[in-house]
Design an enzyme around this catalytic site. Structure first.
Site, PDB file in Angstrom:
ATOM      1  N   CYS A   1      -8.727   9.475  -7.450  1.00  0.00           N
ATOM      2  CA  CYS A   1     -10.068   9.027  -7.014  1.00  0.00           C
ATOM      3  C   CYS A   1     -10.332   9.469  -5.586  1.00  0.00           C
ATOM      4  O   CYS A   1     -10.932   8.730  -4.784  1.00  0.00           O
ATOM      5  CB  CYS A   1     -10.230   7.513  -7.145  1.00  0.00           C
ATOM      6  SG  CYS A   1     -10.063   6.940  -8.818  1.00  0.00           S
TER       7      CYS A   1
ATOM      8  N   GLN B   1      -4.862  -0.526   0.015  1.00  0.00           N
ATOM      9  CA  GLN B   1      -3.460  -0.109   0.095  1.00  0.00           C
ATOM     10  C   GLN B   1      -2.761  -0.720   1.309  1.00  0.00           C
ATOM     11  O   GLN B   1      -1.586  -0.435   1.554  1.00  0.00           O
ATOM     12  CB  GLN B   1      -3.362   1.428   0.174  1.00  0.00           C
ATOM     13  CG  GLN B   1      -3.936   2.155  -1.012  1.00  0.00           C
ATOM     14  CD  GLN B   1      -3.155   1.900  -2.308  1.00  0.00           C
ATOM     15  OE1 GLN B   1      -2.029   1.429  -2.300  1.00  0.00           O
ATOM     16  NE2 GLN B   1      -3.772   2.224  -3.440  1.00  0.00           N
TER      17      GLN B   1
ATOM     18  N   LYS C   1      -3.095  -4.890  -6.968  1.00  0.00           N
ATOM     19  CA  LYS C   1      -2.202  -3.981  -6.235  1.00  0.00           C
ATOM     20  C   LYS C   1      -1.194  -4.761  -5.404  1.00  0.00           C
ATOM     21  O   LYS C   1      -0.454  -4.187  -4.601  1.00  0.00           O
ATOM     22  CB  LYS C   1      -3.005  -3.040  -5.333  1.00  0.00           C
ATOM     23  CG  LYS C   1      -3.867  -2.056  -6.116  1.00  0.00           C
ATOM     24  CD  LYS C   1      -4.618  -1.155  -5.172  1.00  0.00           C
ATOM     25  CE  LYS C   1      -5.765  -0.435  -5.849  1.00  0.00           C
ATOM     26  NZ  LYS C   1      -5.342   0.640  -6.739  1.00  0.00           N
TER      27      LYS C   1
ATOM     28  N   HIS D   1     -10.839   6.873  -0.833  1.00  0.00           N
ATOM     29  CA  HIS D   1     -10.961   6.603  -2.263  1.00  0.00           C
ATOM     30  C   HIS D   1     -12.463   6.635  -2.572  1.00  0.00           C
ATOM     31  O   HIS D   1     -13.287   6.248  -1.732  1.00  0.00           O
ATOM     32  CB  HIS D   1     -10.391   5.213  -2.549  1.00  0.00           C
ATOM     33  CG  HIS D   1     -10.275   4.859  -3.989  1.00  0.00           C
ATOM     34  ND1 HIS D   1     -11.357   4.499  -4.752  1.00  0.00           N
ATOM     35  CD2 HIS D   1      -9.215   4.808  -4.809  1.00  0.00           C
ATOM     36  CE1 HIS D   1     -10.952   4.225  -5.984  1.00  0.00           C
ATOM     37  NE2 HIS D   1      -9.654   4.409  -6.046  1.00  0.00           N
TER      38      HIS D   1
ATOM     39  N   ASP E   1     -11.458  -0.324   4.015  1.00  0.00           N
ATOM     40  CA  ASP E   1     -10.942  -0.369   2.650  1.00  0.00           C
ATOM     41  C   ASP E   1      -9.433  -0.587   2.777  1.00  0.00           C
ATOM     42  O   ASP E   1      -8.685   0.338   3.082  1.00  0.00           O
ATOM     43  CB  ASP E   1     -11.264   0.960   1.951  1.00  0.00           C
ATOM     44  CG  ASP E   1     -10.578   1.064   0.594  1.00  0.00           C
ATOM     45  OD1 ASP E   1      -9.888   0.111   0.203  1.00  0.00           O
ATOM     46  OD2 ASP E   1     -10.740   2.120  -0.051  1.00  0.00           O
TER      47      ASP E   1
HETATM   48  C1  LIG Z   1      -7.677   2.840  -1.147  1.00  0.00           C
HETATM   49  C2  LIG Z   1      -8.312   2.270  -2.381  1.00  0.00           C
HETATM   50  N1  LIG Z   1      -9.546   1.782  -2.306  1.00  0.00           N
HETATM   51  C3  LIG Z   1     -10.171   1.240  -3.356  1.00  0.00           C
HETATM   52  C4  LIG Z   1      -9.554   1.184  -4.573  1.00  0.00           C
HETATM   53  C5  LIG Z   1     -10.282   0.569  -5.716  1.00  0.00           C
HETATM   54  O1  LIG Z   1      -9.605  -0.569  -6.161  1.00  0.00           O
HETATM   55  P1  LIG Z   1     -10.026  -1.263  -7.538  1.00  0.00           P
HETATM   56  O2  LIG Z   1      -9.930  -0.195  -8.583  1.00  0.00           O
HETATM   57  O3  LIG Z   1      -8.995  -2.334  -7.716  1.00  0.00           O
HETATM   58  O4  LIG Z   1     -11.381  -1.794  -7.367  1.00  0.00           O
HETATM   59  C6  LIG Z   1      -8.275   1.701  -4.725  1.00  0.00           C
HETATM   60  C7  LIG Z   1      -7.620   1.744  -6.042  1.00  0.00           C
HETATM   61  O5  LIG Z   1      -6.859   2.619  -6.345  1.00  0.00           O
HETATM   62  C8  LIG Z   1      -7.623   2.242  -3.591  1.00  0.00           C
HETATM   63  O6  LIG Z   1      -6.401   2.728  -3.663  1.00  0.00           O
END
Ligand SMILES: Cc1ncc(COP(=O)(O)O)c(C=O)c1O
Length: 407
Positions: A362, A202, A225, A122, A199
């Site tokens: 993203c 998910q 999420k 992401h 990260d």
């Molecule tokens: C794998 C991953 N990392 C980071 C993020 C960023 O999360 P947030 O937008 O809640 O900060 C997301 C959001 O879609 C994600 O799916």
């Protein structure tokens, strides 16, 4: 009618106003999940009964609000199996990942150092390190993805070197649903004295995550999420790392002593929580953790995988569909209807009240690997049913039939 073999979904679905009030197949859970009434009630309780600031108020309402906020942190610590002091509340996963890069990264990375990341990230996992690499003249190194676009230990070994200082990878890919083999990667990285940032945006909502067993150095996730409110997330960091890190924001609530030319900060986690914290959302996240734990990760994983198998099986029978991740490890399925732009398909799905995500998720570099400008992503959670899957399949057939007229 028994909706599925694993959980009492009908009962669970009653907790979700959005499902009760809309005839909706909600399959965009990787973007954000729905919020159960228990979480909304916890947030409402704070606003209706308390509504005051925390930590500093010397009166009953402030004590209770402080207690609820810190109890939410304790729930996070138990969820991740970390110490209370190692759980920092942030605005979300992005905010947490940026904090690590801006604080740890900017102070530890030097010219010529290497930072390993991947094209499967992401943007929130990758861009903070692009920024550090640019500022420090360090090198960003990408793990080559295999033919399925997965990160493998074998390929990780190819890029790991004595110059590696940081490894920043996803635990579960938001665009492909793959689980990164993080246990081995962490061991290998530590042999080179590199730190590992996961990260886990998910992962934490879907699988049990034990940071002590993993031995990762940092980990980030978002509340929204996992049935929690928006605007709250968590940065986990090993205490010794958090302790020596500099804050990136300065102001109220994070100090011990302030003079005209000097300042001492509180110990972690408070030195990273500048200003009035995100009180209501943290309390809501605490309630969301209780809610998810009561369902249980074992059943959540089983249910999601059952729906995934069913969807992939049904989609495989439709001609003209490219499934990019037929071997996905989770309930995230990325696909294209050949010759149809994902946004056009999504509009047809919307007419059928089927909510999915169309776009680059993203993860633009991954789109190049897939040779697509965008994909359709369906992502399930524990409240989804076989009926939702059937509705998506019906919507795919409808979109195909409609756009075939123009091909
Ligand atoms: C794998 C991953 N990392 C980071 C993020 C960023 O999360 P947030 O937008 O809640 O900060 C997301 C959001 O879609 C994600 O799916």
């Amino acid at each position: 009618m028994k909706v599925n073999d694993i959980m009492d979904i009908n009962k669970i679905r009653k907790d979700f106003y959005v499902l009760n009030n809309n005839d909706l197949a909600y399959l965009d859970n990787a973007a954000s999940t729905l919020k159960p009434k228990q979480v909304i009630d916890a947030v409402t309780y704070y606003y209706e009964k308390l509504g005051v600031n925390i930590h500093r108020g010397v009166y009953r309402l402030s004590y209770e609000a402080t207690d609820l906020y810190e109890k939410a942190r304790q729930k996070v610590a138990e969820l991740l199996n970390c110490q209370f002091e190692e759980a920092v509340f942030t605005r979300g996963a992005s905010n947490a990942l940026n904090l690590i890069a801006l604080s740890y990264g900017m102070n530890h990375i030097e010219e010529g150092d290497e930072i390993i990341t991947s094209e499967l990230e992401h943007h929130s996992s990758m861009l903070p390190w692009q920024n550090v690499a640019r500022a420090k003249k360090a090198k960003l190194v990408y793990v080559p993805l295999n033919e399925e676009n997965k990160i493998t230990v074998e390929n990780f070994k190819k890029v790991l070197s004595n110059k590696t200082k940081v490894v920043a990878l996803n635990y579960i890919s938001n665009a492909m649903g793959y689980m990164t083999p993080v246990e081995e990667i962490i061991k290998l990285a530590h042999e080179k004295n590199a730190i590992v940032i996961l990260d886990a945006a998910q992962a934490v909502p879907h699988i049990p995550v034990n940071v002590k067993a993993l031995d990762c150095d940092f980990l980030a996730f978002s509340g929204h999420k996992m049935c929690g409110p928006t605007g709250i997330g968590v940065l986990y960091g090993k205490y010794n790392l958090l302790k020596e890190m500099e804050p990136i924001e300065f102001g109220g609530d994070m100090i011990d002593y302030v003079g005209l030319n000097e300042v001492t900060y509180k110990d972690p986690p408070y030195k990273f929580e500048t200003g009035t914290p995100i009180i209501a959302s943290a309390i809501g996240l605490g309630r969301a953790i209780d809610y998810i734990k009561a369902i249980g990760f074992k059943d959540i994983m089983k249910h999601e995988r059952m729906l995934r198998d069913e969807l992939i099986d049904k989609m495989s029978q439709i001609k003209g569909i490219t499934i990019h991740n037929p071997n996905t490890d989770t309930g995230i399925i990325s696909f294209n209807i050949n010759g149809v732009h994902p946004h056009d398909a999504a509009s047809v799905f919307d007419e059928e009240n089927v909510a999915i995500r169309a776009g680059h998720h993203c993860a633009q570099p991954l789109m190049h690997c897939l040779n697509e400008i965008a994909t359709i992503r369906a992502s399930v959670y524990f409240y989804n049913t076989r009926e939702d899957i059937n509705r998506l399949v019906k919507a795919i057939n409808k979109a195909k039939a409609f756009f075939e007229n123009f091909m």
